[in-house]
Write an enzyme that holds these catalytic residues in place. Structure first.
Site, PDB file in Angstrom:
ATOM      1  N   PHE A  14       0.791  -1.270   0.013  1.00  0.00           N
ATOM      2  CA  PHE A  14      -0.081   0.035  -0.062  1.00  0.00           C
ATOM      3  C   PHE A  14       0.927   1.145  -0.058  1.00  0.00           C
ATOM      4  CE2 PHE A  14      -2.085   2.968   3.304  1.00  0.00           C
ATOM      5  CZ  PHE A  14      -2.750   3.612   2.321  1.00  0.00           C
ATOM      6  N   GLY A  39       1.551  -7.389  -0.824  1.00  0.00           N
ATOM      7  CA  GLY A  39       1.828  -6.461  -1.825  1.00  0.00           C
ATOM      8  C   GLY A  39       1.095  -7.165  -3.065  1.00  0.00           C
ATOM      9  N   ASP A  59      12.528 -11.971  -1.303  1.00  0.00           N
ATOM     10  CA  ASP A  59      12.169 -12.033  -0.058  1.00  0.00           C
ATOM     11  C   ASP A  59      13.490 -11.186   0.804  1.00  0.00           C
ATOM     12  OD1 ASP A  59      12.283 -12.726   2.935  1.00  0.00           O
ATOM     13  OD2 ASP A  59      10.495 -13.818   2.254  1.00  0.00           O
ATOM     14  N   LEU A  74      10.528  -0.547   3.759  1.00  0.00           N
ATOM     15  CA  LEU A  74       9.152  -0.735   4.158  1.00  0.00           C
ATOM     16  C   LEU A  74       8.811  -2.147   4.087  1.00  0.00           C
ATOM     17  CD1 LEU A  74       9.378   2.324   3.040  1.00  0.00           C
ATOM     18  CD2 LEU A  74       6.901   1.787   2.407  1.00  0.00           C
ATOM     19  N   TYR A 146       5.129  -8.044  15.793  1.00  0.00           N
ATOM     20  CA  TYR A 146       4.988  -6.935  14.904  1.00  0.00           C
ATOM     21  C   TYR A 146       5.592  -5.784  15.746  1.00  0.00           C
ATOM     22  CZ  TYR A 146       3.508  -2.930  12.128  1.00  0.00           C
ATOM     23  OH  TYR A 146       3.509  -1.722  11.082  1.00  0.00           O
ATOM     24  N   LYS A 150       9.304  -4.598  15.217  1.00  0.00           N
ATOM     25  CA  LYS A 150       9.753  -3.133  14.888  1.00  0.00           C
ATOM     26  C   LYS A 150      10.808  -2.504  16.008  1.00  0.00           C
ATOM     27  CE  LYS A 150       7.226  -2.550  11.046  1.00  0.00           C
ATOM     28  NZ  LYS A 150       7.825  -2.005   9.824  1.00  0.00           N
ATOM     29  N   ARG A 187      -7.531  -3.960   7.782  1.00  0.00           N
ATOM     30  CA  ARG A 187      -7.348  -2.631   8.831  1.00  0.00           C
ATOM     31  C   ARG A 187      -8.706  -1.965   8.813  1.00  0.00           C
ATOM     32  NH1 ARG A 187      -1.521  -0.652   7.386  1.00  0.00           N
ATOM     33  NH2 ARG A 187      -2.029  -1.733   5.318  1.00  0.00           N
TER      34      ARG A 187
HETATM   35  P1  NAD Z   1       1.410  -3.494   3.239  1.00  0.00           P
HETATM   36  O1  NAD Z   1       1.279  -4.989   3.773  1.00  0.00           O
HETATM   37  O2  NAD Z   1       0.635  -3.228   2.267  1.00  0.00           O
HETATM   38  O3  NAD Z   1       2.819  -3.579   2.393  1.00  0.00           O
HETATM   39  C1  NAD Z   1       3.924  -4.210   2.878  1.00  0.00           C
HETATM   40  C2  NAD Z   1       4.935  -4.946   1.788  1.00  0.00           C
HETATM   41  O4  NAD Z   1       5.791  -5.633   2.223  1.00  0.00           O
HETATM   42  C3  NAD Z   1       4.090  -5.744   0.984  1.00  0.00           C
HETATM   43  O5  NAD Z   1       4.246  -5.287  -0.564  1.00  0.00           O
HETATM   44  C4  NAD Z   1       4.635  -7.167   1.258  1.00  0.00           C
HETATM   45  O6  NAD Z   1       4.569  -8.027   0.071  1.00  0.00           O
HETATM   46  C5  NAD Z   1       6.047  -6.530   1.473  1.00  0.00           C
HETATM   47  N1  NAD Z   1       6.859  -7.735   2.259  1.00  0.00           N
HETATM   48  C6  NAD Z   1       6.454  -8.092   3.343  1.00  0.00           C
HETATM   49  N2  NAD Z   1       7.445  -9.036   3.996  1.00  0.00           N
HETATM   50  C7  NAD Z   1       8.642  -9.029   2.974  1.00  0.00           C
HETATM   51  C8  NAD Z   1       9.626  -9.810   2.899  1.00  0.00           C
HETATM   52  N3  NAD Z   1      10.116 -10.593   3.844  1.00  0.00           N
HETATM   53  N4  NAD Z   1      10.514  -9.532   1.897  1.00  0.00           N
HETATM   54  C9  NAD Z   1       9.950  -8.764   0.814  1.00  0.00           C
HETATM   55  N5  NAD Z   1       8.636  -8.084   0.881  1.00  0.00           N
HETATM   56  C10 NAD Z   1       7.964  -8.167   2.031  1.00  0.00           C
HETATM   57  O7  NAD Z   1       1.659  -2.411   4.378  1.00  0.00           O
HETATM   58  P2  NAD Z   1       1.689  -1.041   4.308  1.00  0.00           P
HETATM   59  O8  NAD Z   1       0.457  -0.293   5.098  1.00  0.00           O
HETATM   60  O9  NAD Z   1       1.948  -0.600   2.946  1.00  0.00           O
HETATM   61  O10 NAD Z   1       3.091  -0.694   5.100  1.00  0.00           O
HETATM   62  C11 NAD Z   1       4.175  -0.347   4.823  1.00  0.00           C
HETATM   63  C12 NAD Z   1       5.382  -0.238   5.792  1.00  0.00           C
HETATM   64  O11 NAD Z   1       4.959   0.917   6.890  1.00  0.00           O
HETATM   65  C13 NAD Z   1       5.309  -1.627   6.939  1.00  0.00           C
HETATM   66  O12 NAD Z   1       6.579  -1.665   7.228  1.00  0.00           O
HETATM   67  C14 NAD Z   1       4.467  -0.964   7.997  1.00  0.00           C
HETATM   68  O13 NAD Z   1       4.805  -1.685   9.251  1.00  0.00           O
HETATM   69  C15 NAD Z   1       4.529   0.410   8.073  1.00  0.00           C
HETATM   70  N6  NAD Z   1       3.811   1.188   8.741  1.00  0.00           N
HETATM   71  C16 NAD Z   1       2.467   1.310   8.196  1.00  0.00           C
HETATM   72  C17 NAD Z   1       1.262   1.908   8.683  1.00  0.00           C
HETATM   73  C18 NAD Z   1      -0.027   2.255   7.859  1.00  0.00           C
HETATM   74  O14 NAD Z   1      -0.859   2.735   8.786  1.00  0.00           O
HETATM   75  N7  NAD Z   1      -0.222   1.908   6.734  1.00  0.00           N
HETATM   76  C19 NAD Z   1       1.423   2.332  10.062  1.00  0.00           C
HETATM   77  C20 NAD Z   1       2.728   1.987  10.739  1.00  0.00           C
HETATM   78  C21 NAD Z   1       3.750   1.555   9.982  1.00  0.00           C
HETATM   79  N1  UDP Z   2     -11.261  -2.260  14.292  1.00  0.00           N
HETATM   80  C1  UDP Z   2     -12.717  -2.677  14.352  1.00  0.00           C
HETATM   81  N2  UDP Z   2     -13.017  -3.368  13.365  1.00  0.00           N
HETATM   82  C2  UDP Z   2     -12.527  -3.779  12.427  1.00  0.00           C
HETATM   83  C3  UDP Z   2     -11.055  -3.537  12.286  1.00  0.00           C
HETATM   84  C4  UDP Z   2     -10.428  -3.267  13.442  1.00  0.00           C
HETATM   85  O1  UDP Z   2     -13.234  -2.218  15.259  1.00  0.00           O
HETATM   86  O2  UDP Z   2     -13.238  -4.448  11.564  1.00  0.00           O
HETATM   87  C5  UDP Z   2     -10.513  -1.581  15.501  1.00  0.00           C
HETATM   88  C6  UDP Z   2      -9.302  -2.160  16.081  1.00  0.00           C
HETATM   89  O3  UDP Z   2      -9.898  -3.231  17.140  1.00  0.00           O
HETATM   90  C7  UDP Z   2      -8.637  -1.179  16.624  1.00  0.00           C
HETATM   91  C8  UDP Z   2      -8.788  -0.133  15.385  1.00  0.00           C
HETATM   92  O4  UDP Z   2      -9.904  -0.393  14.801  1.00  0.00           O
HETATM   93  O5  UDP Z   2      -9.033  -0.501  17.896  1.00  0.00           O
HETATM   94  C9  UDP Z   2      -7.752   0.065  14.438  1.00  0.00           C
HETATM   95  O6  UDP Z   2      -7.366  -1.344  14.029  1.00  0.00           O
HETATM   96  P1  UDP Z   2      -6.370  -1.543  12.546  1.00  0.00           P
HETATM   97  O7  UDP Z   2      -6.262  -3.120  12.493  1.00  0.00           O
HETATM   98  O8  UDP Z   2      -7.029  -0.811  11.560  1.00  0.00           O
HETATM   99  O9  UDP Z   2      -4.951  -1.041  13.370  1.00  0.00           O
HETATM  100  P2  UDP Z   2      -4.210  -1.114  14.618  1.00  0.00           P
HETATM  101  O10 UDP Z   2      -5.016  -1.804  15.613  1.00  0.00           O
HETATM  102  O11 UDP Z   2      -2.892  -1.681  14.092  1.00  0.00           O
HETATM  103  O12 UDP Z   2      -4.009   0.298  14.938  1.00  0.00           O
END
Ligand code: NAD
Ligand code: UDP
Length: 310
Positions: A14, A39, A59, A74, A146, A150, A187
């Site tokens: 994403f 992805g 990977d 990422l 997770y 991290k 999510r």
């Molecule tokens: P996502 O799951 O859409 O993207 C993650 C990508 O990493 C995917 O394309 C997946 O195929 C790839 N991937 C996973 N494991 C891999 C591996 N071992 N080797 C190669 N590729 C691998 O998630 P996202 O929302 O795009 O998040 C991207 C990054 O940002 C992540 O590290 C996530 O922890 C961080 N992040 C995102 C959010 C958010 O709200 N979107 C919040 C906090 C942190």
């Molecule tokens: N959540 C929810 N219904 C859903 C998915 C998530 O009520 O179908 C709630 C979840 O319990 C959390 C918040 O929404 O309190 C955000 O959840 P998400 O999985 O998006 O992200 P994170 O918990 O990692 O912040």
């Protein structure tokens, strides 16, 4: 501006696919590395023909040798149901994968940015969360793969910075949403939008009083690139997110109102260790990068709903 060769791990996810697009628009050469775990090729379908774009199915737990000026790291599943599917793999992606990328950055003197998360604060006892807060994480719970993955990767980044002088940037991303999220992402924003569009019940976990602060993807990407580009060498960590806090139940109502359909809310059991409140303090990002989010929740949700409708 000098054209750079930029490696993006997780580039077909994403956030990664939005980042690939932005950096290509700025004229850079982009190499996207992804194992397609969460992805999707569709996310980068419009980029494949671009001569400055390369996709490598790989990977990150396996070392890779590519010369680059910058690395955006990422790769890691981000949605709870996805990162809990194979929790050991989530841990090894964060530890072994991050070490492989740090070794690469060390070898070619590349600048490397790590996409860390607000989850390092766990279920926070301090509100809003500042970067100086050490967090409240259950190290043996179902989110630990997770959160601790991290946290451990952050430690690795800072040890490579201190011990090997690698030029690092660590950002802590708070809940980000927008077009490009997978239908099965799991999510809250994508779940609620899909449920409301299909006329299904909206699944609220717990009583819905828990809060999150949602950042639109375009704002996040601008902040991420600013952090990579800032020139004073500050390694972070820096919070990136939108401080507008909302309860999950209010989010459900907002989404159903915007879609214009009445939907029934079903209350399901709360997930273990689900953080009860979350809101970033973004003073540091404002002072260091001159960055702050610009897209209000309603506007971002409308764009995301449009994406899912199509
Ligand atoms: P996502 O799951 O859409 O993207 C993650 C990508 O990493 C995917 O394309 C997946 O195929 C790839 N991937 C996973 N494991 C891999 C591996 N071992 N080797 C190669 N590729 C691998 O998630 P996202 O929302 O795009 O998040 C991207 C990054 O940002 C992540 O590290 C996530 O922890 C961080 N992040 C995102 C959010 C958010 O709200 N979107 C919040 C906090 C942190
Ligand atoms: N959540 C929810 N219904 C859903 C998915 C998530 O009520 O179908 C709630 C979840 O319990 C959390 C918040 O929404 O309190 C955000 O959840 P998400 O999985 O998006 O992200 P994170 O918990 O990692 O912040």
């Amino acid at each position: 501006m000098k054209t750079k060769k930029i490696l993006i791990t997780g580039g077909s996810g994403f956030l990664g696919s939005h980042l690939c697009r932005s950096l290509l628009q700025q004229g850079h050469e982009v190499i996207c590395i992804d194992n397609l775990y969460t992805g999707r090729k569709e996310n980068i379908a419009d980029l494949i023909r671009n001569k400055r774009f390369t996709f490598i199915l790989h990977d990150i737990e396996q070392p890779i040798d590519i010369i680059a000026d910058e690395i955006y790291h990422l790769a890691c599943p981000a949605s709870p149901p996805h990162y809990q599917l194979d929790p050991v793999k989530t841990l090894t992606t964060n530890f072994i994968g991050s070490m492989n990328l740090l070794e690469l950055a060390k070898k070619y003197k590349a600048k490397i940015l790590f996409a860390s998360t607000s989850e390092v604060y766990g279920d926070p006892l301090i509100h809003p969360q500042k970067e100086s807060y050490y967090g409240n994480v259950n190290s043996i719970g179902p989110r630990a793969c997770y959160d601790e993955g991290k946290r451990c990767a952050e430690s690795l980044f800072f040890e490579y910075f201190r011990q090997h002088q690698v030029n690092i940037r660590v950002i802590r991303i708070f809940n980000t949403y927008g077009p490009g999220m997978a239908l099965n992402d799991g999510r809250v924003v994508s779940n609620f939008i899909l449920q409301a569009l299909k006329g299904d019940d909206i699944t609220v976990y717990g009583d819905g009083s828990q809060t999150r602060s949602f950042c639109f993807v375009d704002d996040l990407i601008t902040g991420m690139i600013s952090m990579m580009n800032h020139t004073d060498g500050f390694p972070g960590p820096v919070n990136l997110g939108n401080p507008a806090e909302v309860t999950v139940i209010d989010l459900a109502k907002k989404i159903t109102n915007l879609i214009g359909k009445s939907a029934k809310i079903t209350f399901l059991p709360i997930r273990q260790d689900d953080p009860s409140r979350r809101k970033p303090d973004i003073t540091l990002a404002k002072d260091l990068l001159g960055w702050m989010p610009t897209v209000p929740l309603d506007e971002g949700l409308k764009k995301t709903i449009e994406y899912f409708r199509n």
